[in-house]
Scaffold this motif. Sequence first.
Motif, mmCIF file in Angstrom:
data_model
loop_
_atom_site.group_PDB
_atom_site.id
_atom_site.type_symbol
_atom_site.label_atom_id
_atom_site.label_comp_id
_atom_site.label_asym_id
_atom_site.label_seq_id
_atom_site.Cartn_x
_atom_site.Cartn_y
_atom_site.Cartn_z
ATOM 1 N N SER A 1 59.163 67.658 29.850
ATOM 2 C CA SER A 1 59.032 66.307 30.305
ATOM 3 C C SER A 1 60.352 65.635 30.635
ATOM 4 O O SER A 1 61.524 66.309 30.591
ATOM 5 N N GLU B 1 53.583 60.605 33.736
ATOM 6 C CA GLU B 1 53.425 61.826 34.510
ATOM 7 C C GLU B 1 52.137 62.362 34.635
ATOM 8 O O GLU B 1 51.265 62.357 34.040
ATOM 9 N N ILE C 1 54.163 67.875 40.265
ATOM 10 C CA ILE C 1 54.189 66.742 39.358
ATOM 11 C C ILE C 1 54.737 65.517 40.046
ATOM 12 O O ILE C 1 55.496 65.439 40.851
ATOM 13 N N ARG D 1 55.942 61.662 38.928
ATOM 14 C CA ARG D 1 56.393 60.573 37.905
ATOM 15 C C ARG D 1 56.767 59.211 38.225
ATOM 16 O O ARG D 1 57.227 59.220 39.450
ATOM 17 N N THR E 1 57.821 56.724 31.077
ATOM 18 C CA THR E 1 57.510 57.342 32.422
ATOM 19 C C THR E 1 55.998 57.801 32.234
ATOM 20 O O THR E 1 55.402 58.234 31.084
#
Length: 465
Positions: A114, A149, A134, A136, A147
């Motif tokens: 993370s 994700e 990914i 974010r 955040t």
Amino acid sequence: MIKFSALPIKYKLVLWSSLLLFILFVLYNILQYSVLNSWMLTEENNVIEQKMKETKAYYHERSKTNSLNEQDIYSSSDYIERLSGNHQMIRILNSNGETLISASQDVPDENIPSKVVQTEEFDQIKTSENRFLIFRSPLLLNNGTGTIEIIQSMEIFDGLLNKFIIVMLLAGLGSIVLSGFGGVIIAKQLLKSVKNILHTMKKIQKTGLHERVPSNGIKDEITEIGELFNETMDKLEESFLQQKQFVEDASHELRTPIAIIRGNLTMLRRWGKNDPKLLDESLESTLEEVKYLSDLVSELLELSRAESEKQKEQIEWMNPIPVIENTLRNFKNLHNDFEFILDMKNLEGSLIAFQPRHLEQILVILLDNAVKYSKEQKWIKCSIQKKENFVQIEIKDKGIGIPKHDIPMVLNRFYRVDKARSRKQGGYGLGLAIAHRLIEKYNGGIIIESEVNEGTTVILKLVSN
């Protein structure tokens, strides 16, 4: 190991064509792979961007009444579960990077580290088993900035690309095989004419110069080579036939005087030494034959020079009239029983590209023949006139003439219409051949017109200004 330079042209063509096609195929597949990879990656980015927009819109709607807190995040887990797609994970982090909720479809949570961000970002990570894309984006909470994700597994994406690579490799191997077969066919077609030429050369070695390269009806460079080869062989065969004929004719011409000389000497050795009359007759006969041989050799040397000598002297434009007048004057003095007529028309300023001595030599040969074969009507006419871009000279007599079927051959060496009268009249059958070769050197022409018992006309066409 055989060097490439030592390989036959056929295999070189096959290898080069196969290599070229393979390189083009590889470059095309690399380009195709790059385009496909870029397009699929862009599509994946668009999918997770759309998911991010929906997620942010959902939390934005909930934050209108009160600031988002961690309890609000926990309560949204059902929505996030429904929003999460196949091979995808949506994860919400607090400001410390701790996972608040996570919805995953075949994506292991523990394999994805993370990360808290303050701005949107794309990232890619690769594990031992898979590759992940990914996206974010920051999420404002009441106790800080969390955040969102969205992790997309690239398993299907990579599997498709791997299959594509396998297909490319198989197609590459197939292209090598197909290009090899294609190269063989192309090489066979391209070298077909070359093989015909080679086959003809081998047949010429075995059977003689009459073989020729067959025409395939196609006009290309190799066919032109074959045609040029045939033309060269035609000239070579003609040259060999002429040489053979020359040897046969020369042998025939030399056989008689040599036999006479040998007979005379044999007779002298046996009983001619004691007989002054027989000795004188034999010596006189032998001297005549020696003179004949000497004159014949001189004629042969003159013909050889006319055929092989290159024009080394500087050719100047000359007026033919003085040479013609002087030659006719000499013949009048030698043969005062003959009537010689000179007729000139349209010759003002006419010049010819000729050496004076060669023009005189040709005229002497033609006039000598006219005198030789005009025993009854002793009349010879020399006409000169300008026609277009050449000067035409005609030597006309009223002699015995030449049969029609003999006219095409009289320019050949040693050819005589009547073999029986040749030695009596001092002919060798070389005069017209010498005249013909000399005129050819100056790009002129010679035409013979004749009727038996009517006379002969020899026409010279000489290049003029």
